[in-house]
Write a protein that holds these residues in place. Structure first.
Motif, PDB file in Angstrom:
ATOM      1  N   CYS A   1      12.917  23.575  36.330  1.00  0.00           N
ATOM      2  CA  CYS A   1      14.314  23.728  35.913  1.00  0.00           C
ATOM      3  C   CYS A   1      14.449  24.434  34.573  1.00  0.00           C
ATOM      4  O   CYS A   1      15.462  25.091  34.324  1.00  0.00           O
ATOM      5  CB  CYS A   1      15.021  22.383  35.909  1.00  0.00           C
ATOM      6  N   HIS A   2      13.432  24.347  33.690  1.00  0.00           N
ATOM      7  CA  HIS A   2      13.566  25.016  32.399  1.00  0.00           C
ATOM      8  C   HIS A   2      13.563  26.525  32.555  1.00  0.00           C
ATOM      9  O   HIS A   2      14.095  27.256  31.710  1.00  0.00           O
ATOM     10  CB  HIS A   2      12.460  24.569  31.431  1.00  0.00           C
TER      11      HIS A   2
ATOM     12  N   GLU B   1      17.779  25.145  32.191  1.00  0.00           N
ATOM     13  CA  GLU B   1      18.153  23.746  32.052  1.00  0.00           C
ATOM     14  C   GLU B   1      17.250  23.022  31.052  1.00  0.00           C
ATOM     15  O   GLU B   1      16.145  23.458  30.757  1.00  0.00           O
ATOM     16  CB  GLU B   1      18.103  23.045  33.416  1.00  0.00           C
ATOM     17  N   ASP B   2      17.746  21.918  30.560  1.00  0.00           N
ATOM     18  CA  ASP B   2      16.989  21.055  29.665  1.00  0.00           C
ATOM     19  C   ASP B   2      16.019  20.245  30.523  1.00  0.00           C
ATOM     20  O   ASP B   2      16.423  19.380  31.288  1.00  0.00           O
ATOM     21  CB  ASP B   2      17.946  20.141  28.909  1.00  0.00           C
ATOM     22  N   CYS B   3      14.725  20.528  30.392  1.00  0.00           N
ATOM     23  CA  CYS B   3      13.720  19.953  31.295  1.00  0.00           C
ATOM     24  C   CYS B   3      13.015  18.766  30.646  1.00  0.00           C
ATOM     25  O   CYS B   3      12.344  18.929  29.621  1.00  0.00           O
ATOM     26  CB  CYS B   3      12.698  21.024  31.674  1.00  0.00           C
TER      27      CYS B   3
ATOM     28  N   GLN C   1       9.115  19.340  30.241  1.00  0.00           N
ATOM     29  CA  GLN C   1       8.739  20.142  29.079  1.00  0.00           C
ATOM     30  C   GLN C   1       8.846  19.322  27.796  1.00  0.00           C
ATOM     31  O   GLN C   1       7.945  19.331  26.961  1.00  0.00           O
ATOM     32  CB  GLN C   1       9.663  21.353  28.988  1.00  0.00           C
TER      33      GLN C   1
ATOM     34  N   ARG D   1      24.535  20.684  30.216  1.00  0.00           N
ATOM     35  CA  ARG D   1      24.125  20.341  28.848  1.00  0.00           C
ATOM     36  C   ARG D   1      25.306  19.813  28.055  1.00  0.00           C
ATOM     37  O   ARG D   1      25.196  18.819  27.332  1.00  0.00           O
ATOM     38  CB  ARG D   1      23.532  21.582  28.149  1.00  0.00           C
TER      39      ARG D   1
END
Length: 439
Positions: free
Chosen positions: A61-62, A66-68, A71, A142
């Motif tokens: 997703c990153h 997106e904010d993963c 990660q 987000r």
């Protein structure tokens, strides 16, 4: 891969669905709550990548902006919480809150423990009157996550963003996410509040406070007791009014105009502006102390051009509202949707609403066509042609998925390039292709 008895026990202790993910994004364990919630056996998900299962995406997703949590947890070792859209076992999209935890097995190997909190269906839409917040783009998710996290606190919030992005909707979302949701939500339009009426409107007045005053009136601050006071366009307040407002916000106490009794109110402040208040403070156009009183937490709201994936959904909500108010029903043709998604909307959602109102008035039927869409700007949205030499530049359009076949041919099947052209992430293109295949 054996993960050790202790880690497996930790997973099953959790009441929420939870999976264990390694550094390569592969699921190596799923607890009983996950299996029950999603109607799958553990062996159906173990060995598969988390983004394939939850996002139906070939990439993490990153890579789609997106904010993963994967990660974040592996890079920092710290817990991380985000709001995402996942797909359930029936392929339905649902809002979930993800809590990522760093977990180690008996051999010291690190994993991501991903706890999935499934939100009630009604929590997916934040309502404000007849409107509600709509979206699934990374920028929107987000922002919604930040609103939800800030809503849990009692700190003052400053919302910033361009005109027309929906700051009142965001303020209402903060209120609904907070412990004050059952209390009042009071809006103050600072841009239209005359200085001569400031104290009377905000603080209220007693009988006889001024000529023609025949009775007591509670001010908006007092009316917001136990709830939220939303100061819209707070940057428009004159300095004299700013000083009066600051005194109230710092103490929570006030006196009605013409009154001697000191009163108190428990009020949470949310302010919004489309101006740079810190820059105004350096120019002595806004009080610096008031800025820091309002901006305990700041949240930026993304403009519509940064969330093109959401335009069609927002347009549907607006058309439904227009239909209820006007006694009709309208929808967008595919070609009209393409034209809308290719436009930058300098006026954001407010401009989109106006365009749709005009289109509904001009339409000779229930389906709005491209010729009904009009905006009074020199920039016109350009659609891609079938010639390779005139392909659109990446990120310049936000086209409808029905153009996928043509675009994939033009870009020789490269989904990444097609995603860049459409102004969406590759995962979205992959999702559209799956829906076409299923259809």
């Amino acid at each position: 891969m054996s993960i050790g008895l202790d880690v497996g026990s930790v997973l099953n202790i959790q009441q929420n669905p939870m999976v264990l993910i390694n550094r390569d994004y592969r699921i190596i364990a799923a607890n009983r709550a996950y299996q029950n919630a999603y109607g799958v056996r553990a062996d159906e998900v173990i060995g598969k990548c988390c983004h394939e299962i939850s996002h139906h995406s070939p990439v993490p997703c990153h890579m789609c902006g997106e904010d993963c949590p994967h990660q974040a947890v592996f890079n920092t070792g710290e817990a991380h919480e985000v709001r995402h859209i996942h797909y359930d076992h029936q392929n339905h999209a649902e809002h979930v809150r993800i809590r990522g935890h760093a977990i180690k097995d008996q051999d010291g190997n690190a994993y991501l423990g991903e706890e999935i909190i499934r939100l009630p269906r009604q929590a997916e839409e934040i309502t404000c009157g007849e409107l509600h917040m709509v979206g699934r783009s990374p920028a929107f998710m987000r922002c919604l996550h930040h609103l939800e996290m800030a809503g849990r606190t009692d700190a003052s919030i400053l919302l910033s963003g361009e005109s027309g992005v929906g700051k009142e909707l965001a303020a209402n979302a903060l209120h609904q996410f907070s412990a004050r949701a059952s209390g009042p939500f009071i809006t103050v339009d600072c841009a239209s509040l005359p200085e001569t009426l400031f104290e009377s409107e905000i603080l209220g007045h007693e009988r006889g406070a001024f000529t023609g005053c025949l009775g007591r009136k509670c001010g908006l601050y007092e009316m917001a007791h136990g709830g939220t006071l939303f100061l819209d366009e707070v940057g428009e307040l004159p300095l004299a009014m700013q000083a009066k407002l600051l005194r109230v916000l710092e103490t929570g106490s006030f006196r009605r105009l013409g009154g001697a009794e000191t009163l108190h109110a428990d009020v949470r402040i949310v302010a919004a502006t489309n101006r740079n208040l810190l820059e105004m403070a350096t120019q002595r156009a806004f009080r610096e102390d008031l800025y820091y009183r309002l901006a305990a937490i700041t949240i930026d709201l993304p403009p519509l051009r940064e969330r093109r994936e959401d335009i069609a959904g927002i347009a549907k909500v607006l058309l439904d509202r227009i239909g209820r108010n006007w006694g009709g029903g309208w929808s967008l043709s595919k070609e009209a949707e393409i034209r809308l998604c290719a436009y930058d909307f300098p006026g954001n959602v407010r401009e989109l609403r106006n365009i749709l109102q005009k289109a509904a008035a001009l339409a000779d039927g229930p389906v709005i066509q491209p010729r009904h869409l009009d905006w009074a700007v020199s920039r016109k949205a350009a659609l891609p042609t079938a010639k390779r030499s005139s392909l659109p530049e990446p990120g310049k359009t936000g086209l409808h998925p029905d153009n996928l076949d043509e675009l994939l041919r033009l870009y020789h099947g490269n989904r990444r390039q097609v995603a860049d052209v459409l102004g969406v992430c590759e995962r979205t293109v992959y999702r559209w292709l799956q829906r076409q295949t299923a259809g």
